[in-house]
Design a protein around this motif. Structure first.
Motif, PDB file in Angstrom:
ATOM      1  N   LEU A  67     -25.578 -27.467  97.448  1.00 48.59           N
ATOM      2  CA  LEU A  67     -24.984 -27.938  98.591  1.00 48.59           C
ATOM      3  C   LEU A  67     -24.539 -29.389  98.563  1.00 48.59           C
ATOM      4  N   LYS A  68     -25.749 -30.054  97.951  1.00 48.76           N
ATOM      5  CA  LYS A  68     -25.604 -31.558  97.917  1.00 48.76           C
ATOM      6  C   LYS A  68     -24.463 -32.019  96.943  1.00 48.76           C
ATOM      7  N   MET A  69     -24.121 -31.236  95.777  1.00 50.47           N
ATOM      8  CA  MET A  69     -23.034 -31.399  95.225  1.00 50.47           C
ATOM      9  C   MET A  69     -21.549 -31.256  95.496  1.00 50.47           C
ATOM     10  N   ILE A  70     -21.568 -30.148  96.507  1.00 47.70           N
ATOM     11  CA  ILE A  70     -20.482 -29.986  97.355  1.00 47.70           C
ATOM     12  C   ILE A  70     -20.223 -31.085  98.314  1.00 47.70           C
ATOM     13  N   VAL A  77     -17.509 -24.970  93.699  1.00 48.65           N
ATOM     14  CA  VAL A  77     -18.411 -24.058  93.058  1.00 48.65           C
ATOM     15  C   VAL A  77     -18.087 -22.659  93.120  1.00 48.65           C
ATOM     16  N   PHE A  78     -18.052 -22.039  91.862  1.00 48.62           N
ATOM     17  CA  PHE A  78     -17.477 -20.661  91.847  1.00 48.62           C
ATOM     18  C   PHE A  78     -18.784 -19.911  91.286  1.00 48.62           C
ATOM     19  N   TYR A  79     -19.027 -18.769  92.127  1.00 47.13           N
ATOM     20  CA  TYR A  79     -19.991 -17.769  91.906  1.00 47.13           C
ATOM     21  C   TYR A  79     -19.615 -16.578  91.536  1.00 47.13           C
ATOM     22  N   LEU A  80     -19.899 -16.218  90.319  1.00 45.87           N
ATOM     23  CA  LEU A  80     -19.220 -15.184  89.603  1.00 45.87           C
ATOM     24  C   LEU A  80     -20.649 -14.202  89.410  1.00 45.87           C
ATOM     25  N   ARG A  81     -20.235 -12.894  89.992  1.00 46.89           N
ATOM     26  CA  ARG A  81     -21.302 -11.856  89.979  1.00 46.89           C
ATOM     27  C   ARG A  81     -21.718 -11.335  88.782  1.00 46.89           C
ATOM     28  N   GLU A  89     -21.261  -7.447  95.302  1.00 43.04           N
ATOM     29  CA  GLU A  89     -20.315  -6.537  95.286  1.00 43.04           C
ATOM     30  C   GLU A  89     -19.618  -6.280  97.066  1.00 43.04           C
ATOM     31  N   GLN A  90     -20.791  -6.187  97.768  1.00 41.61           N
ATOM     32  CA  GLN A  90     -20.406  -5.886  99.117  1.00 41.61           C
ATOM     33  C   GLN A  90     -19.588  -6.732  99.788  1.00 41.61           C
ATOM     34  N   ILE A  91     -19.639  -7.983  99.269  1.00 43.82           N
ATOM     35  CA  ILE A  91     -19.095  -9.006 100.060  1.00 43.82           C
ATOM     36  C   ILE A  91     -17.731  -9.702  99.558  1.00 43.82           C
ATOM     37  N   LEU A  92     -17.402  -9.479  98.182  1.00 50.66           N
ATOM     38  CA  LEU A  92     -16.533  -9.868  97.056  1.00 50.66           C
ATOM     39  C   LEU A  92     -14.964  -9.493  97.769  1.00 50.66           C
ATOM     40  N   PRO A  93     -14.049 -10.507  97.537  1.00 52.19           N
ATOM     41  CA  PRO A  93     -14.322 -12.085  97.239  1.00 52.19           C
ATOM     42  C   PRO A  93     -14.548 -12.616  98.784  1.00 52.19           C
ATOM     43  N   LEU A  94     -15.052 -13.550  98.472  1.00 55.24           N
ATOM     44  CA  LEU A  94     -15.610 -14.785  99.796  1.00 55.24           C
ATOM     45  C   LEU A  94     -15.421 -15.871  99.360  1.00 55.24           C
ATOM     46  N   GLN A  95     -14.918 -16.461 100.179  1.00 59.72           N
ATOM     47  CA  GLN A  95     -14.814 -18.128 100.042  1.00 59.72           C
ATOM     48  C   GLN A  95     -15.186 -18.815 101.367  1.00 59.72           C
ATOM     49  N   ILE A  96     -15.954 -19.687 101.200  1.00 61.98           N
ATOM     50  CA  ILE A  96     -16.510 -20.581 102.356  1.00 61.98           C
ATOM     51  C   ILE A  96     -16.402 -22.056 101.967  1.00 61.98           C
ATOM     52  N   GLY A  97     -15.460 -22.777 102.519  1.00 59.54           N
ATOM     53  CA  GLY A  97     -15.322 -24.060 102.211  1.00 59.54           C
ATOM     54  C   GLY A  97     -14.819 -24.315 100.788  1.00 59.54           C
ATOM     55  N   LEU A  99     -17.206 -23.401  98.326  1.00 60.24           N
ATOM     56  CA  LEU A  99     -17.751 -22.079  97.569  1.00 60.24           C
ATOM     57  C   LEU A  99     -16.907 -20.840  97.602  1.00 60.24           C
ATOM     58  N   ARG A 100     -16.664 -20.474  96.592  1.00 57.61           N
ATOM     59  CA  ARG A 100     -16.034 -19.052  96.164  1.00 57.61           C
ATOM     60  C   ARG A 100     -16.892 -18.132  95.521  1.00 57.61           C
ATOM     61  N   ILE A 101     -17.051 -16.880  95.993  1.00 60.35           N
ATOM     62  CA  ILE A 101     -17.805 -15.831  95.415  1.00 60.35           C
ATOM     63  C   ILE A 101     -16.971 -14.629  94.980  1.00 60.35           C
ATOM     64  N   GLN A 102     -16.763 -14.495  93.610  1.00 56.25           N
ATOM     65  CA  GLN A 102     -15.800 -13.495  93.106  1.00 56.25           C
ATOM     66  C   GLN A 102     -16.396 -12.836  91.881  1.00 56.25           C
ATOM     67  N   THR A 103     -15.605 -11.782  91.379  1.00 58.57           N
ATOM     68  CA  THR A 103     -16.246 -10.937  90.424  1.00 58.57           C
ATOM     69  C   THR A 103     -15.846 -11.872  88.922  1.00 58.57           C
ATOM     70  N   ASP A 104     -14.587 -12.452  88.650  1.00 52.43           N
ATOM     71  CA  ASP A 104     -14.521 -12.929  87.476  1.00 52.43           C
ATOM     72  C   ASP A 104     -13.292 -13.919  87.791  1.00 52.43           C
ATOM     73  N   MET A 105     -12.828 -14.765  86.987  1.00 50.82           N
ATOM     74  CA  MET A 105     -11.800 -15.733  87.067  1.00 50.82           C
ATOM     75  C   MET A 105     -11.323 -16.240  85.902  1.00 50.82           C
ATOM     76  N   ILE A 106      -9.969 -16.769  85.902  1.00 54.16           N
ATOM     77  CA  ILE A 106      -9.162 -17.470  84.692  1.00 54.16           C
ATOM     78  C   ILE A 106      -9.238 -18.862  85.064  1.00 54.16           C
ATOM     79  N   TYR A 107      -9.497 -19.522  84.143  1.00 46.87           N
ATOM     80  CA  TYR A 107      -9.910 -20.954  84.287  1.00 46.87           C
ATOM     81  C   TYR A 107      -8.839 -21.586  83.285  1.00 46.87           C
ATOM     82  N   GLU A 108      -7.861 -22.381  84.038  1.00 47.52           N
ATOM     83  CA  GLU A 108      -6.874 -23.374  83.136  1.00 47.52           C
ATOM     84  C   GLU A 108      -7.269 -24.827  83.116  1.00 47.52           C
TER      85      GLU A 108
END
Length: 289
Positions: A67-70, A77-81, A89-97, A99-108
């Motif tokens: 939280l201090k880093m944010i 911040v990306f939190y991948l399960r 899994e019960q709350i995916l996907p979720l974004q709060i400011g 902070l993003r919580i998701q299954t996976d991602m593609i990073y460019e």
């Protein structure tokens, strides 16, 4: 030593278990600054918390550091399960400011694409035979306990840290074969996704190498290896090991940078303010008690 990165990836912290190095990773994150922080699965160990695990203050401090880093550096911040924190899994996907919580991602980045996933979805054991995965988790927990006992006596004898599980993985042929197959399958998946590389965790084995033209990177874990992946501002990736960090040099560098900033800051002269004394003929008001 660099302390400012574009992206840092960590995985397999396993908060809630005795083996988790929560203090170490909080100290690690305190020393480094990054634009993006990717928490690549198994950050919280839901499996152990359901059984015999416990949540401690040091585990909460880890998230306080996030939280201090944010707040202080506007870090994304990306939190991948992962498989141990599959309750997300019960709350995916979720974004709060930021902070993003998701299954996976593609990073460019710098013209390259990386598929980032914890890695358990490609593990047929944890995906299809869940009960075997739980039995394996019990065995691994016992191995970590034995590892703590061994290293307790090694410290008393002045010997360096020794990873018992990594040693066993390197000696057992089936384990070596499993790791090789795991890495190859993930490299194939990156190619299917049209990516130049893949970033994962799950098997607690840090790695950064090329497999059939695909960049395969594994951030390791914060139970034994205590490692992270970091991308600098030129697009170069490297593995950082906690036990190899010279924290004293980082602190001296930070203090030196602060001193330079203070020296370069322009000195603003203080304005002179004069106070006139009261005239003799002006009597102060009298107060009646």
């Amino acid at each position: 030593m660099k302390t400012d990165y574009k992206t840092i990836v960590i995985s397999d912290v396993h908060l809630g278990t005795k083996g988790s190095k929560a203090k170490e990773i909080a100290r690690f994150l305190k020393q480094y600054r990054c634009e993006n922080l990717i928490l690549n699965g198994d950050i919280i160990d839901g499996w152990q918390l359901k059984k015999s695990g416990s949540w401690k203050r040091k585990h909460t401090r880890f998230f306080n550091r996030i939280l201090k880093m944010i707040e202080n550096h506007s870090t994304n911040v990306f939190y991948l399960r992962g498989n141990h924190d599959d309750f997300l899994e019960q709350i995916l996907p979720l974004q709060i400011g930021k902070l993003r919580i998701q299954t996976d991602m593609i990073y460019e980045s710098f013209g390259k694409k990386y598929f980032i996933t914890h890695g358990d979805v490609f593990d047929s054991v944890t995906t299809n035979l869940r009960w075997i995965a739980y039995v394996g988790d019990i065995g691994y927990t016992f191995l970590l306990w034995l590892n703590r006992v061994v290293n307790h006596y090694r410290r008393k004898s002045g010997l360096p840290y020794f990873s018992l599980s990594q040693y066993i993985k390197g000696k057992v042929k089936s384990a070596v074969s499993y790791v090789d197959q795991y890495e190859s399958e993930l490299a194939k998946m990156a190619r299917v996704k049209g990516c130049d590389g893949i970033i994962c965790g799950h098997i607690h084995q840090a790695e950064n190498r090329i497999i059939d033209g695909i960049e395969y990177m594994n951030s390791g874990d914060w139970v034994e290896t205590m490692s992270a992946l970091a991308e600098d501002h030129e697009g170069n990736w490297q593995l950082i090991y906690y036990n190899e960090i010279d924290f004293k040099s980082i602190q001296i560098e930070a203090q030196t940078s602060l001193s330079i900033i203070e020296e370069e800051r322009p000195v603003i002269p203080l304005r002179k303010v004069s106070f006139e004394s009261f005239k003799e003929d002006v009597n102060p008001p009298s107060y009646r008690l």
